[in-house]
Design a protein around this motif. Structure first.
Motif, PDB file in Angstrom:
ATOM      1  N   VAL A   1       0.862  -1.183   0.000  1.00 61.42           N
ATOM      2  CA  VAL A   1       0.000   0.000   0.000  1.00 61.42           C
ATOM      3  C   VAL A   1       0.900   1.234   0.000  1.00 61.42           C
ATOM      4  O   VAL A   1       1.714   1.419   0.907  1.00 61.42           O
ATOM      5  CB  VAL A   1      -0.935   0.008   1.233  1.00 61.42           C
ATOM      6  CG1 VAL A   1      -1.806   1.256   1.224  1.00 61.42           C
ATOM      7  CG2 VAL A   1      -1.775  -1.253   1.286  1.00 61.42           C
ATOM      8  N   LEU A   2       0.765   2.071  -1.017  1.00 65.48           N
ATOM      9  CA  LEU A   2       1.614   3.248  -1.154  1.00 65.48           C
ATOM     10  C   LEU A   2       1.127   4.451  -0.352  1.00 65.48           C
ATOM     11  O   LEU A   2       1.839   5.446  -0.239  1.00 65.48           O
ATOM     12  CB  LEU A   2       1.725   3.631  -2.639  1.00 65.48           C
ATOM     13  CG  LEU A   2       2.382   2.577  -3.526  1.00 65.48           C
ATOM     14  CD1 LEU A   2       2.300   3.002  -4.990  1.00 65.48           C
ATOM     15  CD2 LEU A   2       3.816   2.321  -3.111  1.00 65.48           C
ATOM     16  N   ARG A   3      -0.072   4.381   0.162  1.00 64.08           N
ATOM     17  CA  ARG A   3      -0.654   5.478   0.954  1.00 64.08           C
ATOM     18  C   ARG A   3      -0.723   6.780   0.168  1.00 64.08           C
ATOM     19  O   ARG A   3      -0.290   7.846   0.627  1.00 64.08           O
ATOM     20  CB  ARG A   3       0.096   5.656   2.268  1.00 64.08           C
ATOM     21  CG  ARG A   3      -0.006   4.448   3.150  1.00 64.08           C
ATOM     22  CD  ARG A   3       0.709   4.625   4.439  1.00 64.08           C
ATOM     23  NE  ARG A   3       0.610   3.377   5.199  1.00 64.08           N
ATOM     24  CZ  ARG A   3       1.045   3.223   6.407  1.00 64.08           C
ATOM     25  NH1 ARG A   3       1.603   4.231   7.030  1.00 64.08           N
ATOM     26  NH2 ARG A   3       0.921   2.075   7.027  1.00 64.08           N
TER      27      ARG A   3
ATOM     28  N   GLN B   1       1.188  15.688 -10.429  1.00 66.27           N
ATOM     29  CA  GLN B   1       1.427  15.533  -8.994  1.00 66.27           C
ATOM     30  C   GLN B   1       1.356  14.054  -8.600  1.00 66.27           C
ATOM     31  O   GLN B   1       2.153  13.580  -7.799  1.00 66.27           O
ATOM     32  CB  GLN B   1       0.408  16.354  -8.200  1.00 66.27           C
ATOM     33  CG  GLN B   1       0.756  16.467  -6.739  1.00 66.27           C
ATOM     34  CD  GLN B   1      -0.199  17.405  -6.001  1.00 66.27           C
ATOM     35  OE1 GLN B   1      -1.253  17.768  -6.513  1.00 66.27           O
ATOM     36  NE2 GLN B   1       0.170  17.781  -4.805  1.00 66.27           N
ATOM     37  N   LEU B   2       0.417  13.324  -9.194  1.00 59.49           N
ATOM     38  CA  LEU B   2       0.304  11.886  -8.937  1.00 59.49           C
ATOM     39  C   LEU B   2       1.548  11.158  -9.436  1.00 59.49           C
ATOM     40  O   LEU B   2       2.097  10.307  -8.736  1.00 59.49           O
ATOM     41  CB  LEU B   2      -0.944  11.317  -9.608  1.00 59.49           C
ATOM     42  CG  LEU B   2      -1.088   9.794  -9.588  1.00 59.49           C
ATOM     43  CD1 LEU B   2      -1.125   9.263  -8.160  1.00 59.49           C
ATOM     44  CD2 LEU B   2      -2.333   9.370 -10.357  1.00 59.49           C
ATOM     45  N   VAL B   3       2.001  11.497 -10.619  1.00 58.98           N
ATOM     46  CA  VAL B   3       3.193  10.856 -11.178  1.00 58.98           C
ATOM     47  C   VAL B   3       4.387  11.085 -10.254  1.00 58.98           C
ATOM     48  O   VAL B   3       5.160  10.165  -9.967  1.00 58.98           O
ATOM     49  CB  VAL B   3       3.479  11.371 -12.609  1.00 58.98           C
ATOM     50  CG1 VAL B   3       4.816  10.871 -13.115  1.00 58.98           C
ATOM     51  CG2 VAL B   3       2.351  10.952 -13.542  1.00 58.98           C
ATOM     52  N   ALA B   4       4.543  12.293  -9.749  1.00 59.46           N
ATOM     53  CA  ALA B   4       5.644  12.608  -8.834  1.00 59.46           C
ATOM     54  C   ALA B   4       5.533  11.789  -7.548  1.00 59.46           C
ATOM     55  O   ALA B   4       6.532  11.252  -7.053  1.00 59.46           O
ATOM     56  CB  ALA B   4       5.656  14.101  -8.523  1.00 59.46           C
ATOM     57  N   LEU B   5       4.329  11.687  -6.998  1.00 63.84           N
ATOM     58  CA  LEU B   5       4.122  10.891  -5.782  1.00 63.84           C
ATOM     59  C   LEU B   5       4.420   9.412  -6.025  1.00 63.84           C
ATOM     60  O   LEU B   5       5.052   8.760  -5.191  1.00 63.84           O
ATOM     61  CB  LEU B   5       2.678  11.032  -5.287  1.00 63.84           C
ATOM     62  CG  LEU B   5       2.357  12.234  -4.431  1.00 63.84           C
ATOM     63  CD1 LEU B   5       0.842  12.352  -4.231  1.00 63.84           C
ATOM     64  CD2 LEU B   5       3.051  12.137  -3.093  1.00 63.84           C
ATOM     65  N   LEU B   6       3.962   8.894  -7.153  1.00 63.88           N
ATOM     66  CA  LEU B   6       4.227   7.495  -7.482  1.00 63.88           C
ATOM     67  C   LEU B   6       5.725   7.240  -7.608  1.00 63.88           C
ATOM     68  O   LEU B   6       6.246   6.256  -7.069  1.00 63.88           O
ATOM     69  CB  LEU B   6       3.508   7.100  -8.775  1.00 63.88           C
ATOM     70  CG  LEU B   6       2.007   6.916  -8.651  1.00 63.88           C
ATOM     71  CD1 LEU B   6       1.369   6.830 -10.036  1.00 63.88           C
ATOM     72  CD2 LEU B   6       1.669   5.686  -7.824  1.00 63.88           C
ATOM     73  N   ARG B   7       6.420   8.120  -8.281  1.00 66.81           N
ATOM     74  CA  ARG B   7       7.878   7.964  -8.415  1.00 66.81           C
ATOM     75  C   ARG B   7       8.556   7.961  -7.044  1.00 66.81           C
ATOM     76  O   ARG B   7       9.436   7.160  -6.777  1.00 66.81           O
ATOM     77  CB  ARG B   7       8.466   9.069  -9.283  1.00 66.81           C
ATOM     78  CG  ARG B   7       8.197   8.880 -10.737  1.00 66.81           C
ATOM     79  CD  ARG B   7       8.989   9.907 -11.554  1.00 66.81           C
ATOM     80  NE  ARG B   7       8.823   9.698 -12.955  1.00 66.81           N
ATOM     81  CZ  ARG B   7       9.504   8.808 -13.673  1.00 66.81           C
ATOM     82  NH1 ARG B   7      10.387   8.055 -13.092  1.00 66.81           N
ATOM     83  NH2 ARG B   7       9.295   8.683 -14.962  1.00 66.81           N
TER      84      ARG B   7
ATOM     85  N   GLN C   1      10.187   4.462  -5.445  1.00 66.04           N
ATOM     86  CA  GLN C   1      11.654   4.510  -5.483  1.00 66.04           C
ATOM     87  C   GLN C   1      12.280   3.449  -4.585  1.00 66.04           C
ATOM     88  O   GLN C   1      13.252   2.812  -4.959  1.00 66.04           O
ATOM     89  CB  GLN C   1      12.151   5.896  -5.090  1.00 66.04           C
ATOM     90  CG  GLN C   1      13.631   6.094  -5.293  1.00 66.04           C
ATOM     91  CD  GLN C   1      14.031   6.095  -6.755  1.00 66.04           C
ATOM     92  OE1 GLN C   1      13.358   6.672  -7.584  1.00 66.04           O
ATOM     93  NE2 GLN C   1      15.121   5.439  -7.070  1.00 66.04           N
ATOM     94  N   GLU C   2      11.735   3.239  -3.404  1.00 67.84           N
ATOM     95  CA  GLU C   2      12.335   2.272  -2.476  1.00 67.84           C
ATOM     96  C   GLU C   2      12.076   0.827  -2.888  1.00 67.84           C
ATOM     97  O   GLU C   2      12.725  -0.076  -2.383  1.00 67.84           O
ATOM     98  CB  GLU C   2      11.822   2.514  -1.056  1.00 67.84           C
ATOM     99  CG  GLU C   2      10.346   2.241  -0.859  1.00 67.84           C
ATOM    100  CD  GLU C   2       9.879   2.586   0.532  1.00 67.84           C
ATOM    101  OE1 GLU C   2       9.717   1.651   1.347  1.00 67.84           O
ATOM    102  OE2 GLU C   2       9.691   3.787   0.811  1.00 67.84           O
TER     103      GLU C   2
ATOM    104  N   LEU D   1      13.901   0.099  -9.165  1.00 71.37           N
ATOM    105  CA  LEU D   1      15.018   0.915  -9.661  1.00 71.37           C
ATOM    106  C   LEU D   1      14.482   1.871 -10.700  1.00 71.37           C
ATOM    107  O   LEU D   1      14.210   1.504 -11.833  1.00 71.37           O
ATOM    108  CB  LEU D   1      16.089   0.013 -10.271  1.00 71.37           C
ATOM    109  CG  LEU D   1      16.727  -0.992  -9.326  1.00 71.37           C
ATOM    110  CD1 LEU D   1      17.660  -1.902 -10.086  1.00 71.37           C
ATOM    111  CD2 LEU D   1      17.461  -0.273  -8.212  1.00 71.37           C
ATOM    112  N   LEU D   2      14.271   3.125 -10.303  1.00 70.66           N
ATOM    113  CA  LEU D   2      13.723   4.139 -11.196  1.00 70.66           C
ATOM    114  C   LEU D   2      14.797   5.134 -11.563  1.00 70.66           C
ATOM    115  O   LEU D   2      15.627   5.492 -10.738  1.00 70.66           O
ATOM    116  CB  LEU D   2      12.557   4.869 -10.524  1.00 70.66           C
ATOM    117  CG  LEU D   2      11.324   4.042 -10.197  1.00 70.66           C
ATOM    118  CD1 LEU D   2      10.300   4.891  -9.473  1.00 70.66           C
ATOM    119  CD2 LEU D   2      10.706   3.458 -11.456  1.00 70.66           C
ATOM    120  N   PRO D   3      14.754   5.631 -12.802  1.00 74.19           N
ATOM    121  CA  PRO D   3      15.745   6.641 -13.231  1.00 74.19           C
ATOM    122  C   PRO D   3      15.536   7.967 -12.528  1.00 74.19           C
ATOM    123  O   PRO D   3      14.508   8.289 -12.045  1.00 74.19           O
ATOM    124  CB  PRO D   3      15.501   6.772 -14.723  1.00 74.19           C
ATOM    125  CG  PRO D   3      14.151   6.213 -14.991  1.00 74.19           C
ATOM    126  CD  PRO D   3      13.829   5.294 -13.854  1.00 74.19           C
TER     127      PRO D   3
END
Length: 62
Positions: A33-35, A46-52, A56-57, A60-62
């Motif tokens: 659950v990403l909360r 804003q959603l894309v930024a939160l998802l990234r 991340q943890e 492996l994201l660029p």
């Protein structure tokens, strides 16, 4: 779903619903659950930024 190593959901209620409807198919698949509140429109920057940030943890994201 049985082939997935991990399934990511935004809210706890999404995980609960997934487990209720697909318990057999999930098996031992880990559900994370990403909360992140489910209030964003598809593709919202804003959603894309939160998802990234949240993923991340786990990935492996660029």
């Amino acid at each position: 779903m049985g082939w997935a190593d991990i399934i990511f959901v935004m809210e706890r209620r999404h995980a609960d619903r997934l487990r209720e409807k697909f318990a057999d198919a999930l098996g031992s698949t880990r559900v994370v659950v990403l909360r992140i509140p489910d209030k964003y429109k598809f593709g919202d920057s804003q959603l894309v930024a939160l998802l990234r940030q949240k993923l991340q943890e786990h990935l492996l994201l660029p």
